[in-house]
Design a protein around this motif. Sequence first.
Motif, short mmCIF file in Angstrom:
data_model
loop_
_atom_site.label_atom_id
_atom_site.label_comp_id
_atom_site.label_asym_id
_atom_site.label_seq_id
_atom_site.Cartn_x
_atom_site.Cartn_y
_atom_site.Cartn_z
N SER A 111 59.46 34.27 44.67
CA SER A 111 60.29 35.14 45.50
C SER A 111 59.51 35.53 46.75
N SER A 112 60.23 35.67 47.86
CA SER A 112 59.54 36.04 49.11
C SER A 112 58.96 37.44 49.03
N GLY A 113 59.60 38.30 48.27
CA GLY A 113 59.12 39.68 48.15
C GLY A 113 59.44 40.55 49.35
N VAL A 114 60.21 40.04 50.31
CA VAL A 114 60.54 40.79 51.52
C VAL A 114 61.80 41.61 51.28
N ASP A 115 61.72 42.89 51.57
CA ASP A 115 62.88 43.78 51.47
C ASP A 115 63.68 43.65 52.77
N MET A 116 64.61 42.70 52.80
CA MET A 116 65.34 42.40 54.02
C MET A 116 66.20 43.56 54.51
N PRO A 117 66.91 44.30 53.64
CA PRO A 117 67.65 45.47 54.14
C PRO A 117 66.75 46.48 54.82
N LEU A 166 61.06 34.81 57.74
CA LEU A 166 62.19 35.64 57.34
C LEU A 166 62.26 36.90 58.19
N VAL A 167 61.12 37.55 58.38
CA VAL A 167 61.09 38.83 59.10
C VAL A 167 61.45 38.64 60.56
N LEU A 168 60.98 37.57 61.18
CA LEU A 168 61.24 37.34 62.61
C LEU A 168 62.73 37.32 62.92
N ALA A 198 55.51 23.68 51.70
CA ALA A 198 55.84 24.91 52.41
C ALA A 198 57.30 24.89 52.88
N ALA A 199 57.76 23.72 53.34
CA ALA A 199 59.16 23.60 53.79
C ALA A 199 60.12 23.84 52.64
N ASP A 200 59.80 23.29 51.48
CA ASP A 200 60.66 23.48 50.30
C ASP A 200 60.70 24.94 49.88
N LEU A 201 59.55 25.61 49.95
CA LEU A 201 59.51 27.02 49.55
C LEU A 201 60.31 27.89 50.52
N LEU A 202 60.20 27.61 51.82
CA LEU A 202 60.96 28.37 52.81
C LEU A 202 62.46 28.15 52.60
N ALA A 203 62.87 26.90 52.33
CA ALA A 203 64.28 26.62 52.07
C ALA A 203 64.75 27.36 50.82
N GLN A 204 63.89 27.43 49.81
CA GLN A 204 64.23 28.18 48.59
C GLN A 204 64.44 29.66 48.90
N TRP A 205 63.56 30.22 49.71
CA TRP A 205 63.69 31.64 50.08
C TRP A 205 64.95 31.87 50.90
N LEU A 244 69.13 23.79 61.91
CA LEU A 244 70.47 24.05 61.40
C LEU A 244 70.85 23.06 60.30
N THR A 245 70.34 21.84 60.39
CA THR A 245 70.60 20.85 59.34
C THR A 245 70.00 21.29 58.02
N ILE A 246 68.78 21.84 58.07
CA ILE A 246 68.14 22.35 56.85
C ILE A 246 68.94 23.52 56.29
N LEU A 247 69.35 24.44 57.16
CA LEU A 247 70.13 25.60 56.72
C LEU A 247 71.47 25.17 56.13
#
Length: 353
Positions: A111-117, A166-168, A198-205, A244-247
């Motif tokens: 898990s990214s662990g980032v509190d997005m709200p 994610l934060v950016l 790293a790309a796979d983990l970011l896509a998972q997050w 955008l293709t990844i997203l």
Amino acid sequence: METGSVLGFGANSAGQLGLDDCTSKVVMPRRVAPQIGPVQRVIAGGRSSVVLDSSPSTERTISHLTLSQVSAMVFDPAQHGTLIRLCREVHSSVGCLSSSFLKGDHMRRESSGVDMPSAREVYGLLFCEAAPSNLLEIVRTCTNHLIRTLTPHRPAPSWESLRVFLVLMEIPLMLDPEMMALALEHLAVVILGLPVGAADLLAQWWGELESPFFARVVRVWQQFLSFQLSMGLEQHAVNAVGVLTILHAVNSQVELIPSELFHNKTASESLVPSQELPQWLHQSSVFSWCKHPFLLTVGAKQRLMAEESKAYMQQVMLHSQQNTQWILRLKIRREHLLAVSYTHLTLPTKRIV
């Protein structure tokens, strides 16, 4: 160390030198933790360091943003100076920004662990009317510089540092492509250049985000793509399309937002079917919107289908014309032979005696 002070230099992106900032690297040695007493012991790690002084209760932490501290500072003009310094430090370091807005489960890689709200609420406060008037420009300058320090390909980033992607996206300035054009172009290159793991983990997050936050990520890259196309920078739009293709691939698996949110009006309006279709049909290496139909509106797809149907009918007609000419020639000759044969059959025959 003999005098009770410690000097540090080198990498400092995570604030590991204890210099009260997160400057990416320090060339000239600087005094570590200058405000604490004589140092008794130092423990240095790759991205962290511990300094023990004569007062065991002293704690050192790297700068990071939390909702509680920002809420207290924004509405207190006496703390605006501290808030500006904090924002400058946090937005100057990947380590500091990645350490902000963390939840209790942030130590798990899954898990990214980032509190997005919390991140969204904090940036809403930082850009409200009560915040310092120069804070927007400070955050813009520091964020631009921060993104430019990111490097694609190698070395592979630590999984914790991926949180910065994610934060950016929650920084409102990212929705202003004119102001952040160079930074976004560089950020796209970095994302597309991430090593596979790293790309796979970011896509998972990305896939684990709640719909409003995933929609923000898509919106940032959609608006950047529209900006590039409106400025006549089609050749530079490839990287934005790549992100955008990844997203879109992520959304195809978890369906976080409607597929219509991927439709790009600017790309659809600039589509010229008579040019795009031949490139796609001939498998040309030239970029074609036909290879990314998820970005096209229903109207643009209908225009493409009409052009494809027109091209197909022209091909069929040309083929049939070629075959019809041969059939007609054969038919004329056959009719000629039949006529001659009939003439001969109707002639009076001579009786052989």
